[in-house]
Design an enzyme around this catalytic site. Structure first.
Site, short mmCIF file in Angstrom:
data_model
loop_
_atom_site.label_atom_id
_atom_site.label_comp_id
_atom_site.label_asym_id
_atom_site.label_seq_id
_atom_site.Cartn_x
_atom_site.Cartn_y
_atom_site.Cartn_z
N ASP A 184 0.83 -1.21 0.00
CA ASP A 184 0.00 0.00 0.00
C ASP A 184 0.87 1.26 0.00
OD1 ASP A 184 -2.52 1.52 0.39
OD2 ASP A 184 -1.61 1.99 2.33
N ASP A 214 -7.93 0.29 1.35
CA ASP A 214 -7.33 0.41 2.68
C ASP A 214 -8.36 0.17 3.77
OD1 ASP A 214 -4.89 0.96 1.59
OD2 ASP A 214 -4.93 3.12 1.98
#
Length: 415
Positions: free
Chosen positions: A127, A152
């Site tokens: 990420d 997320d």
């Protein structure tokens, strides 16, 4: 060899195997990151700290400062370079991060904490990289940013839902749900602030910190369980519990801090005679003094005058209310508005506060595992900060509002 592989895949592990499934990735990761830290420190001593521009823009926190952030992005440069040269699209990294993160929740729900923890950490590293890859290639766009942000939330929620499922029959379910709430509110308050033109990025528990504390605690927790409680079929994984409780507390404190700063930035500016901390301190002191006077009068009436405790309580509450009102009017808020109107408003706030406190305690006592004394203090604190203090400041002792109301009442009505 085949039997060991089958046991690993099915989760039927011996205590030693449970240790090594958690420790083997840790040994490799620690060797890389600790060796990298040594080289990084030597480099910093001769050439200074290599500055990562995106890190400087995003800022640091108390838990993970600039030095550690610069070090992290420096030490993962080889992996970042490999991914950059591979030509993988940034959105593909975002999707892979999402898949690994959701898988981590499934793993911990089944009790595979080592696997779940390492998957969660891998998802966090990916990420970090996807946005940098997109910006380096000049491919960044709103659609990719939206995809990354939504995934997320799924990753964080999946991990915490998996932990909640595993701990569903224990007290740890409560901090798991609290962490889920806090982890959702932290980015939401930030997004809401940005939509209203206010930047709220403060707080100690941001996403990097959540991934670090929750992932490491979960990944390494089987080691302690295998060493100290090897025969338990459903171990507590205490290292994961510590990380979960810490994330639950700190993420909610971060969300509350951001929310408070957002409201403060958007609310009309008030001219205060003193700082907000001084007002809270004086208001709390007035409440403590009034409670002491209330209790002293009850004791005196019951012990010395043989009055029934119920009637003594009524008289004590009335005297405590007068003392509390007087101190707040004269010292805390320095109000000069009409006393009659303030007394009526003060009575309204006090009466509704009593109902809220009584109702809150009644609700919490529906859960016998929670001590009523703890519930009493929790409810008192919430009602004080959410109801009593703001209404006393903005409704009861707000001279500006009182003067405006008086002017409206005096204005002649249109024919």
């Amino acid at each position: 060899m085949l039997e060991n592989l089958v046991a690993w895949l099915t989760g039927n592990l011996s205590p030693s195997a449970r240790i090594w499934t958690a420790l083997a990735p840790a040994i490799l990761a620690c060797a890389y990151f600790l060796g990298g830290l040594l080289i990084f420190c030597i480099r910093c001593a001769f050439k200074g700290v290599p500055r990562d521009e995106e890190t400087l823009k995003r800022g640091s926190t108390v838990l993970v400062g600039f030095f550690l952030r610069h070090y992290f992005f420096w030490v993962i440069q080889p992996l970042w370079a490999v991914i950059l040269r591979s030509g993988l699209p940034a959105n593909a990294l975002s999707m892979l991060s999402g898949l690994l993160g959701i898988s981590s929740g499934v793993a911990v729900a089944a009790g595979r904490f080592a696997l779940g923890g390492w998957l969660f950490l891998a998802a966090g590293i990916l990420d970090v990289m996807d946005g940098r890859i997109a910006r380096t290639r000049k491919e960044a766009n709103p659609a990719g940013a939206a995809l990354d942000s939504v995934l997320d939330r799924y990753v964080d929620s999946a991990m915490l839902m998996g932990l909640a499922w595993y701990y569903r029959d224990t007290w740890v379910l409560l901090p798991a749900l609290g962490a889920l709430l806090g982890s959702s509110l932290v980015p939401y308050v930030r997004a809401k602030g940005e939509g209203l033109g206010v930047s709220v990025r403060d707080g100690a528990m941001q996403r990097l910190e959540r991934v670090l504390f929750l992932g490491v605690g979960t990944a390494l927790s089987p080691i302690l369980e295998a060493v100290f409680w090897p025969e338990q079929k459903h171990p507590m994984h205490w290292l994961a519990v510590v990380g979960l409780v810490f994330v639950a507390v700190m993420s909610n404190l971060t969300a509350i801090s951001r929310f408070r700063n957002l409201v403060k930035a958007l609310a009309p500016k008030r001219q205060e005679a003193r700082s907000e901390k001084a007002i809270v301190g004086l208001n709390a002191a007035a409440g403590a003094i009034a409670t002491a006077v209330d209790f002293a009068l009850v004791l005196a009436l019951v012990e010395w005058m043989d009055l029934l405790p119920a009637w003594a309580t009524v008289l004590g509450a009335l005297l405590g209310a007068v003392v509390n009102y007087s101190i707040n009017r004269v010292l805390t808020f320095r109000s000069t508005a009409a006393v009659g109107r303030q007394m009526v408003r003060y009575a309204v706030v006090s009466g509704t506060s009593a109902l809220l406190n009584a109702g809150g305690v009644a609700l919490l006592t529906l859960h016998p595992q929670l001590a009523y004394t703890l519930g009493w203090w929790l409810v008192r604190g919430v009602v004080y900060f959410a109801w009593n203090l703001p209404l006393q400041r903005d409704y009861v002792f707000n001279d500006t509002a009182s003067n405006n109301d008086t002017l409206l009442e005096q204005r002649p009505h249109a024919a």
